[in-house]
Enzyme design. Structure first.
Site, PDB file in Angstrom:
ATOM      1  N   LYS A  52       0.839  -1.207   0.000  1.00  0.00           N
ATOM      2  CA  LYS A  52       0.000   0.000   0.000  1.00  0.00           C
ATOM      3  C   LYS A  52       0.874   1.257   0.000  1.00  0.00           C
ATOM      4  O   LYS A  52       0.614   2.209  -0.729  1.00  0.00           O
ATOM      5  CB  LYS A  52      -0.958  -0.025   1.201  1.00  0.00           C
ATOM      6  CG  LYS A  52      -2.045  -1.088   1.046  1.00  0.00           C
ATOM      7  CD  LYS A  52      -2.875  -1.322   2.308  1.00  0.00           C
ATOM      8  CE  LYS A  52      -3.817  -2.502   2.084  1.00  0.00           C
ATOM      9  NZ  LYS A  52      -4.662  -2.844   3.227  1.00  0.00           N
ATOM     10  N   GLN A  96      -4.843  -1.941   9.490  1.00  0.00           N
ATOM     11  CA  GLN A  96      -4.732  -3.245   8.843  1.00  0.00           C
ATOM     12  C   GLN A  96      -5.272  -4.352   9.748  1.00  0.00           C
ATOM     13  O   GLN A  96      -4.937  -4.434  10.925  1.00  0.00           O
ATOM     14  CB  GLN A  96      -3.254  -3.516   8.481  1.00  0.00           C
ATOM     15  CG  GLN A  96      -3.030  -4.749   7.636  1.00  0.00           C
ATOM     16  CD  GLN A  96      -3.618  -4.647   6.219  1.00  0.00           C
ATOM     17  OE1 GLN A  96      -3.765  -3.563   5.662  1.00  0.00           O
ATOM     18  NE2 GLN A  96      -3.959  -5.782   5.642  1.00  0.00           N
ATOM     19  N   ASP A 119     -11.139   2.353   3.610  1.00  0.00           N
ATOM     20  CA  ASP A 119     -11.400   0.917   3.461  1.00  0.00           C
ATOM     21  C   ASP A 119     -12.885   0.649   3.178  1.00  0.00           C
ATOM     22  O   ASP A 119     -13.251  -0.442   2.745  1.00  0.00           O
ATOM     23  CB  ASP A 119     -11.050   0.168   4.763  1.00  0.00           C
ATOM     24  CG  ASP A 119      -9.687  -0.507   4.704  1.00  0.00           C
ATOM     25  OD1 ASP A 119      -9.244  -0.842   3.603  1.00  0.00           O
ATOM     26  OD2 ASP A 119      -9.090  -0.694   5.787  1.00  0.00           O
TER      27      ASP A 119
HETATM   28  N1  GUN Z   1      -6.816  -7.188   5.820  1.00  0.00           N
HETATM   29  C1  GUN Z   1      -7.056  -7.865   4.669  1.00  0.00           C
HETATM   30  N2  GUN Z   1      -7.596  -7.052   3.749  1.00  0.00           N
HETATM   31  C2  GUN Z   1      -7.708  -5.837   4.322  1.00  0.00           C
HETATM   32  C3  GUN Z   1      -8.179  -4.576   3.852  1.00  0.00           C
HETATM   33  O1  GUN Z   1      -8.650  -4.408   2.720  1.00  0.00           O
HETATM   34  N3  GUN Z   1      -8.111  -3.558   4.747  1.00  0.00           N
HETATM   35  C4  GUN Z   1      -7.630  -3.715   6.005  1.00  0.00           C
HETATM   36  N4  GUN Z   1      -7.632  -2.650   6.797  1.00  0.00           N
HETATM   37  N5  GUN Z   1      -7.183  -4.867   6.463  1.00  0.00           N
HETATM   38  C5  GUN Z   1      -7.221  -5.919   5.617  1.00  0.00           C
END
Ligand code: GUN
Length: 293
Positions: A52, A96, A119
């Site tokens: 990211k 996350q 998100d």
């Molecule tokens: N863990 C797995 N996929 C995601 C996501 O899209 N966002 C977040 N915050 N955690 C994740």
């Protein structure tokens, strides 16, 4: 059969975003800024977050990584979230998942200001999405919509079977594809572990979206000739020929299913790369105040 190249499409979209950011810079406006909170030392989470941050660089965004140990108190984490909610320079942020067991993920999701919830996990964004109001869309379904759009795959009037009803993939995907929208107007069946005769359901599908998390779950006998197959699964299978001892496969028995399809996504290189791209698109929307004004 045409392969949907998520990797290439994600690169294209990130280049388009970078061009927009260059324009924002020329106009002397604020550069989009994403923050990511990473708790503990889950290797997969660390790798996703690195990806990211790297994508932010590719798009010309600013990024801030907040890292803390797994034994962080809930109080300290809520303090961090509160600071990010208040920080005018941060357009959007993510925490996350998964989080260590002593932290309540639902409370964490609720603590994030919906205006910064890039998100799209907060119930306010989910509710707005469900009602067809402007909202941050969750990354995976949003990435799939982008793929269907950019590959000019007709969805209107088609029968789509979504396999898996998670809050972040299956359920929002089923809602988005049934909406009255450019990519939408599908008749949707949301199948799950209690579905009585799954092969009968998938065989009727013009579009199958599998988000179940089981290798080789969707087999050739479950797929209609000419169907579009979108594989969200990321599963490890033992492979002694690989240095790390495993390889990644999707939910779909690709080798046998692909010849029957009009379009299919590979794993890796399909849906995966598109998800981070969605996060970048949401961050750009946040910095432009497109959703909430
Ligand atoms: N863990 C797995 N996929 C995601 C996501 O899209 N966002 C977040 N915050 N955690 C994740």
């Amino acid at each position: 059969m045409q392969l949907i190249d998520g990797k290439a499409l994600a690169e294209t979209i990130k280049l388009e975003i970078a061009e927009e950011v260059a324009q924002i810079k020329t106009e002397g406006k604020k550069i989009p800024h994403l923050a990511a909170v990473l708790i503990g030392n889950n290797a997969a989470s660390a790798s996703y977050v690195r990806n990211k941050v790297r994508s932010c660089e590719q798009c010309g965004f600013r990024s801030t990584l907040v890292e803390r140990a797994a034994d962080i108190s809930e109080e300290e984490l809520f303090g961090i979230i509160n600071d990010l909610n208040q920080d005018a320079d941060i357009d959007g942020f993510i925490v996350q998942l998964p989080l260590p067991k002593h932290i309540n993920e639902e409370d964490v999701t609720l603590a994030i200001n919906p205006k910064k919830d890039v998100d799209g996990f907060h119930p306010i964004n989910f509710g707005r999405m469900a009602q067809g109001l402007p909202a941050y869309l969750p990354a995976t379904p949003y990435g799939i919509l982008q793929m269907l759009d950019r590959y000019n795959i007709e969805t209107s009037g088609k029968h789509c079977v979504v396999v898996g009803r998670s809050n972040i993939v299956g359920t929002p995907m089923s809602i988005l594809l049934s909406r009255k929208a450019k990519v939408g107007n599908c008749t949707v069946t949301l199948a799950h572990s209690r579905t009585k005769d799954l092969p009968a359901e998938t065989r009727r599908a013009d579009i199958i979206i599998s988000a179940i998390g089981r290798a080789n779950f969707i087999t050739a006998d479950m797929v209609k000739e000419g169907a579009v197959v979108i594989d969200v699964g990321i599963n490890r299978v033992d492979d002694a020929s690989r240095k790390r001892g495993y390889r990644l496969v999707g939910d779909v028995d690709f080798e046998n299913v692909a010849p029957k399809c009009s379009f299919i996504t590979p794993v890796p290189g399909g849906v995966g790369p598109m998800t981070v791209c969605s996060l970048m698109l949401n961050t750009l929307k946040a910095s432009r105040k497109e959703i909430y004004g």
